[in-house]
Structure formats: C-alpha cells, structure tokens
Scaffold this active site. Sequence first.
Site, PDB file in Angstrom:
ATOM      1  N   LYS A  69     -47.388  -8.535   3.609  1.00 37.91           N
ATOM      2  CA  LYS A  69     -48.444  -9.686   2.516  1.00 37.91           C
ATOM      3  C   LYS A  69     -49.211 -10.000   3.164  1.00 37.91           C
ATOM      4  CE  LYS A  69     -45.034 -11.046  -1.165  1.00 37.91           C
ATOM      5  NZ  LYS A  69     -45.831 -10.610  -2.187  1.00 37.91           N
ATOM      6  N   LYS A  73     -35.407  -0.800   0.476  1.00 39.92           N
ATOM      7  CA  LYS A  73     -34.601  -1.842   0.609  1.00 39.92           C
ATOM      8  C   LYS A  73     -33.512  -1.814  -0.082  1.00 39.92           C
ATOM      9  CE  LYS A  73     -35.530  -5.247  -2.489  1.00 39.92           C
ATOM     10  NZ  LYS A  73     -35.787  -7.143  -2.916  1.00 39.92           N
ATOM     11  N   GLY A 128     -40.022  10.840  -4.769  1.00 39.82           N
ATOM     12  CA  GLY A 128     -42.115  10.846  -5.155  1.00 39.82           C
ATOM     13  C   GLY A 128     -41.837  10.587  -6.641  1.00 39.82           C
ATOM     14  N   GLU A 156     -39.331 -16.033 -10.145  1.00 40.79           N
ATOM     15  CA  GLU A 156     -40.076 -15.138 -10.756  1.00 40.79           C
ATOM     16  C   GLU A 156     -39.616 -15.424 -12.218  1.00 40.79           C
ATOM     17  OE1 GLU A 156     -38.965 -11.169  -8.763  1.00 40.79           O
ATOM     18  OE2 GLU A 156     -37.123 -12.285  -8.901  1.00 40.79           O
ATOM     19  N   ALA A 216     -42.356   4.730  -5.952  1.00 40.60           N
ATOM     20  CA  ALA A 216     -43.253   5.610  -5.383  1.00 40.60           C
ATOM     21  C   ALA A 216     -44.544   5.434  -6.457  1.00 40.60           C
ATOM     22  CB  ALA A 216     -43.087   7.473  -6.002  1.00 40.60           C
ATOM     23  N   HIS A 243     -36.081 -10.619   2.488  1.00 40.81           N
ATOM     24  CA  HIS A 243     -37.329 -11.712   2.088  1.00 40.81           C
ATOM     25  C   HIS A 243     -37.734 -12.994   2.625  1.00 40.81           C
ATOM     26  CE1 HIS A 243     -38.007  -7.608  -0.213  1.00 40.81           C
ATOM     27  NE2 HIS A 243     -37.186  -8.730  -1.095  1.00 40.81           N
ATOM     28  N   LYS A 299     -34.715 -16.502 -11.028  1.00 41.46           N
ATOM     29  CA  LYS A 299     -35.451 -14.991 -11.859  1.00 41.46           C
ATOM     30  C   LYS A 299     -35.842 -16.039 -13.325  1.00 41.46           C
ATOM     31  CE  LYS A 299     -34.446 -10.853 -10.280  1.00 41.46           C
ATOM     32  NZ  LYS A 299     -35.556 -10.439 -10.479  1.00 41.46           N
ATOM     33  N   ARG A 329     -35.525  15.351  -6.678  1.00 42.80           N
ATOM     34  CA  ARG A 329     -34.572  16.110  -7.520  1.00 42.80           C
ATOM     35  C   ARG A 329     -34.992  17.299  -8.968  1.00 42.80           C
ATOM     36  NH1 ARG A 329     -29.520  12.176  -9.384  1.00 42.80           N
ATOM     37  NH2 ARG A 329     -30.309  11.046 -10.372  1.00 42.80           N
ATOM     38  N   ASP A 336     -39.712  -4.135   5.051  1.00 45.21           N
ATOM     39  CA  ASP A 336     -39.543  -6.061   4.057  1.00 45.21           C
ATOM     40  C   ASP A 336     -41.073  -5.613   3.403  1.00 45.21           C
ATOM     41  OD1 ASP A 336     -39.506  -7.733   3.279  1.00 45.21           O
ATOM     42  OD2 ASP A 336     -37.952  -8.061   4.156  1.00 45.21           O
ATOM     43  N   HIS A 337     -41.515  -5.296   2.274  1.00 46.57           N
ATOM     44  CA  HIS A 337     -42.521  -5.651   1.891  1.00 46.57           C
ATOM     45  C   HIS A 337     -43.002  -7.207   1.894  1.00 46.57           C
ATOM     46  CE1 HIS A 337     -40.547  -6.505  -1.781  1.00 46.57           C
ATOM     47  NE2 HIS A 337     -42.385  -7.109  -2.111  1.00 46.57           N
ATOM     48  N   ASP A 385     -39.854   4.531  -9.228  1.00 49.91           N
ATOM     49  CA  ASP A 385     -40.573   3.813  -9.770  1.00 49.91           C
ATOM     50  C   ASP A 385     -41.479   3.481  -9.742  1.00 49.91           C
ATOM     51  OD1 ASP A 385     -40.606   1.385 -12.040  1.00 49.91           O
ATOM     52  OD2 ASP A 385     -39.612   0.377 -10.114  1.00 49.91           O
TER      53      ASP A 385
HETATM   54  P1  NAD Z   1     -35.932   5.607  -9.558  1.00 44.62           P
HETATM   55  O1  NAD Z   1     -34.646   5.741  -9.624  1.00 44.62           O
HETATM   56  O2  NAD Z   1     -37.277   4.915  -9.963  1.00 44.62           O
HETATM   57  O3  NAD Z   1     -35.881   6.739  -8.883  1.00 44.62           O
HETATM   58  C1  NAD Z   1     -35.421   7.437  -7.685  1.00 44.62           C
HETATM   59  C2  NAD Z   1     -35.924   8.654  -7.452  1.00 44.62           C
HETATM   60  O4  NAD Z   1     -35.252   9.122  -6.289  1.00 44.62           O
HETATM   61  C3  NAD Z   1     -36.915   9.993  -8.029  1.00 44.62           C
HETATM   62  O5  NAD Z   1     -37.669  10.637  -8.176  1.00 44.62           O
HETATM   63  C4  NAD Z   1     -35.341  10.997  -8.581  1.00 44.62           C
HETATM   64  O6  NAD Z   1     -35.774  12.612  -8.719  1.00 44.62           O
HETATM   65  C5  NAD Z   1     -34.823  10.577  -7.398  1.00 44.62           C
HETATM   66  N1  NAD Z   1     -33.761  11.088  -6.947  1.00 44.62           N
HETATM   67  C6  NAD Z   1     -32.576  10.814  -6.864  1.00 44.62           C
HETATM   68  N2  NAD Z   1     -31.346  11.449  -6.509  1.00 44.62           N
HETATM   69  C7  NAD Z   1     -32.042  12.166  -5.645  1.00 44.62           C
HETATM   70  C8  NAD Z   1     -31.178  13.959  -5.398  1.00 44.62           C
HETATM   71  N3  NAD Z   1     -30.255  14.166  -5.201  1.00 44.62           N
HETATM   72  N4  NAD Z   1     -32.289  14.441  -4.602  1.00 44.62           N
HETATM   73  C9  NAD Z   1     -33.342  14.029  -4.217  1.00 44.62           C
HETATM   74  N5  NAD Z   1     -34.113  13.557  -4.834  1.00 44.62           N
HETATM   75  C10 NAD Z   1     -33.451  12.384  -5.637  1.00 44.62           C
HETATM   76  O7  NAD Z   1     -35.549   4.440  -8.220  1.00 44.62           O
HETATM   77  P2  NAD Z   1     -37.028   3.783  -7.067  1.00 44.62           P
HETATM   78  O8  NAD Z   1     -36.990   2.429  -7.992  1.00 44.62           O
HETATM   79  O9  NAD Z   1     -38.092   4.479  -7.096  1.00 44.62           O
HETATM   80  O10 NAD Z   1     -36.251   3.154  -5.705  1.00 44.62           O
HETATM   81  C11 NAD Z   1     -36.160   4.237  -5.019  1.00 44.62           C
HETATM   82  C12 NAD Z   1     -35.275   3.277  -3.774  1.00 44.62           C
HETATM   83  O11 NAD Z   1     -36.695   1.979  -3.383  1.00 44.62           O
HETATM   84  C13 NAD Z   1     -33.987   2.499  -4.362  1.00 44.62           C
HETATM   85  O12 NAD Z   1     -33.974   2.402  -2.979  1.00 44.62           O
HETATM   86  C14 NAD Z   1     -34.725   1.211  -4.580  1.00 44.62           C
HETATM   87  O13 NAD Z   1     -33.724  -0.203  -4.263  1.00 44.62           O
HETATM   88  C15 NAD Z   1     -35.695   0.322  -3.447  1.00 44.62           C
HETATM   89  N6  NAD Z   1     -36.767  -0.289  -4.180  1.00 44.62           N
HETATM   90  C16 NAD Z   1     -37.158  -0.055  -4.973  1.00 44.62           C
HETATM   91  C17 NAD Z   1     -38.143  -0.957  -6.091  1.00 44.62           C
HETATM   92  C18 NAD Z   1     -38.568  -1.290  -6.812  1.00 44.62           C
HETATM   93  O14 NAD Z   1     -39.202  -1.595  -7.204  1.00 44.62           O
HETATM   94  N7  NAD Z   1     -38.926  -0.253  -8.124  1.00 44.62           N
HETATM   95  C19 NAD Z   1     -38.318  -1.985  -4.847  1.00 44.62           C
HETATM   96  C20 NAD Z   1     -37.929  -1.807  -3.839  1.00 44.62           C
HETATM   97  C21 NAD Z   1     -36.931  -1.252  -3.565  1.00 44.62           C
END
Ligand code: NAD
Length: 484
Positions: free
Chosen positions: A182, A148, A18, A216, A23, A240, A331, A51, A177-178, A21
Amino acid sequence: MVSRVIPVDPFDLVIFGGTGDLARRKILPGLYRRFLSGQMPEDARIIGAARSDHDDTEFRAMVGNAINEFVDRDKQEKATIAAFLERLSYIKVDARGEEGWKELAGKMRKGVVHAFYFSVGPSLFGDIAERLHAYGMADAESRIVVEKPFGHDLKTAQALNATLAKHFDEHQIYRIDHYLGKETVQNLMAVRFGNMLFEPLWNAQNVDHIQITVAETVGVGGRGGYYDKSGAMRDMVQNHMMQLLCLIAMEPPYAFEPDAVRDEKLKVIRALDPVDPDDIVRGQYCEDEDGPSYFDDVENPDSRTESFIALKTHISNWRWKGTPFYLRTGKRMRARTSEIAIVFKDPPHSIFGEQERQKANVLVIRLQPNEGINLRVTIKEPGPGGMRLVEVPLDMSFKEALGPEAEDIPDAYERLIMDVIRGNQTLFMRGDEVEAAWAWTDPLIDGWTDRGDRPKSYDPGSSGPEDALMLMHKDGRRWREVKA
Ligand code: NAD
C-alpha cells in the site's frame, strides 16, 4: 508532475490458481493496469495454470470479464485490453499430479525472468514447489510468490519454510503481504526517515501510545469454513498488523534495501512482550437486519473463534519501553477503515491555563479509505476574545496533494508483482520474520484455547465489544472513533 513509469524486464509469469478469486479480482486486473501504464513490457507473458479445463480463448475471455468488472471504466481501453489478452495463455495443471507440467516447462522462454505465483490454497504450496523442481523450472533465476496464510502456527510455518527451502533460496521466495504494497505504508517510511521533524520525537519519551485499527464492515460471508479455523488473530494480527507495527517501531535501517529493512523488522518482533490475558478482548458479531450472526455465518453454534480482537502489547527495547501499542481489528464494524495513530504526549505545562489545555498531537496514517497522512495540531482560534485554542488537522490527502498523479497509484498487488519481476524483496516478508511473528502469536492463542475463553458478543455496526473500550479506559486513554 511527470509520470515516471520504468518498464520492468521481459518475463514469463505463471499464475497457479489463475482462474481463482484472487487472480480474477486482484492479480490479473492489476497486471492489466501495469500494461496500460507501460510498465509491463510488450513481450511479457502470463500463463494461467489451474486444474479446470480451459483453452487460451476461454481463459482470455475470463480475464476480459475480470477487467470489465474490476478495472475502472476510464481505464478500460479496448485496443489495450486486446493487446494485453494476447499476452495470456492457459495450461491445465494438476498441482498434485503430473498433468500439464511438461507442457508448462516447454512453454517457459529462455533469457526472461521466470516468476511463479502460488495463488492456490497453502496445502498445494509444497506440491507445486516440488514439481517446479522436478520439471526443471526451479533454476537460480526463478522466483516464487507465496500467498497468505503462511502457516497456521509456528510449527506449520517452519514446515512450509523448510519445504520451500528444499528447492528455492530465500532470495527467490516472495511471501506476499499486500499491506506492505500500500502506498501509505511505504509513505510511513518516507515520513519517518525522509524528514527531520518526526524521528527525534519517535520514542517513549514523546509518544504516549500507538493505536492500529483495521475495521471491516463485511462479515466472514462465504469464507466461513476457512475463517472459523483461523480467526482475527491469525487472519489479520499475525501478518498485516504485525507488519504495520514493525514499520512504525523499527530502528532506521541503514538503507532501503531488503535485508536492511527486514533485519530491523525482525528485531521489533523479537522484542515484543507476551500479552497479559487481561489485555486481550475477543469478540463475535451478533445478528442484525443486515446479516446473520458469526455463528450462523460459520455454521458452528459452538465456535470460539474471534471475528474481533483488541489487545495491548509493549516492545521491550530502549526506544519503546513504556509506550503501549493497542491493536484492534474486526468484521462487521461501524465503518471500513484502516489507520495507524501515533498519539504524542501532552505538552508538559500549559502556559494558557487549565481552561485552554491543548490536546496531544496525533499523527494519523490512513490506509483506507482516502489514503493519506494527517497531523492534528493546536492553534489559536481566530478572532478576538483572547487566547482560545483550537485543534486543526494538517491534512495531506495524496489525491489532493499530488493531483492526477495520485489517481494512478498502483494498487498493492500490482506494485508487489512488479517488485517480484524487478527482484526487489524489500516489501516481502522473510521466513524468519514470519516464524518470529508466529512465535509471539502462538502462546496467546494457546492461552485462550486452554482457558476455554469465549469471545464476547458485539453489535454489528459498532466498534466491537464494550470490553474493548475498557481496555483503553482502564489506562486513561480512548480509542479513536471508527469512521469512514
Ligand atoms: P480460489 O478457491 O478462488 O481459487 C483456487 C484456484 O486454485 C483455482 O484456480 C483452482 O483451479 C486452483 N486449484 C485448486 N486445486 C488445484 C490443483 N490441485 N491443481 C491446480 N490448481 C488447483 O482461491 P482464491 O480465493 O483465489 O485464493 C488463492 C490463495 O490466495 C489462497 O491461498 C488464499 O488464502 C489466498 N488469498 C486469497 C485472497 C482473496 O481475496 N481471494 C486474499 C488473500 C489471500
């Protein structure tokens, strides 16, 4: 047009990761917008679980900042934001240990929908599923949302499916799959199956070819480490673009219902031909004044991972035999644009003479920017001077056609999260679909890895390597221009 927002049932949504990035940028601002629209009920609750050490106040402040940063100014209503933040709480949870789990289980209310969003790295999916079960939260009514990447190849996807299946039934697993969330992608189905006009022409007899482009302008940026292990094929095509291809190519499902749609998509993936190595072009961007090269971005001077891929494939079934599907994504390309173009065949005979040969009709489904649908048709050039032909677009930009209502189109994530709460899996990938997509992808990746192929370099701001243009030229066709 009157807004038809129907509130979903009350829910407890736990967002693992939560504070991450995704979230911050998508999930939480999206939930706020649903709250603002009246779709998220007053007694819904969102629990951030990650965490890092935070209390409820700090988490709310973080989400408040995210809303400030990622929600349009005109949607930031002070009182509504305060009411939304009231719905939020935070628990420090270790996905790999026991910390926080008992407290989390104690927080879940009875009689409301329970949804668990796995917004963490995929290496934690199994640990979280395991603990949800161990702490009594994996009941028959709960749902999990999985981000994903879903596996790195067929083997890892199968293992992940098997792990989740230990504690959750398929109808409880929402693989996100966002792209499927859309508006235009759903409109693709509305256009195909809600009109008599297109479906009779939707086949190899009438369609010359189909192009799908996802371009992109950004490079891999701070995600270099992750991206270099993945590449454009795994990051974009396997999921996608495969989903887009399925929606274009599938047979009409008997109903717009989860398994009816997903059965048809699966048949398409299974009918995909293997791709000839000569029909694949991979690329890596060079350096320019705006940014480093791919090698520098991923800090690996010997990387053979592609930041661009173009390929041609065929679907071996009655409807599509003989119609090529060209896919390309990359990209640091010229413009940020995603579109599907259905290029129809030329009319069989020009009654206006060779000088006035009419061009093929093209139906373009634009995902971004400016979502909409555009059909290129031939008409007579107005005025005197005989019969001269000209092409004009029949353009349906949602913003123009639907007025202010279109301004409130929910973003893909918010729509999909509401679908999770409603228990509607139509726009989520089923386990067998994901595996079939990997089964098609793996041999292609193994092929270029075994051959030791090196991606071609391309200039940032271009439409990819020269060879990608040749991929179509050799068939007497050309890519549509990459433009915003
Ligand atoms: P991030 O690294 O920004 O955040 C990771 C989160 O996981 C943090 O809140 C962290 O505290 C938590 N975390 C890590 N280890 C933990 C543990 N042992 N116990 C509890 N919590 C833990 O990652 P993100 O960019 O938010 O990506 C999250 C998921 O979404 C990944 O699977 C990523 O591939 C997917 N994703 C991200 C995006 C994006 O735009 N950021 C897009 C598509 C998919």
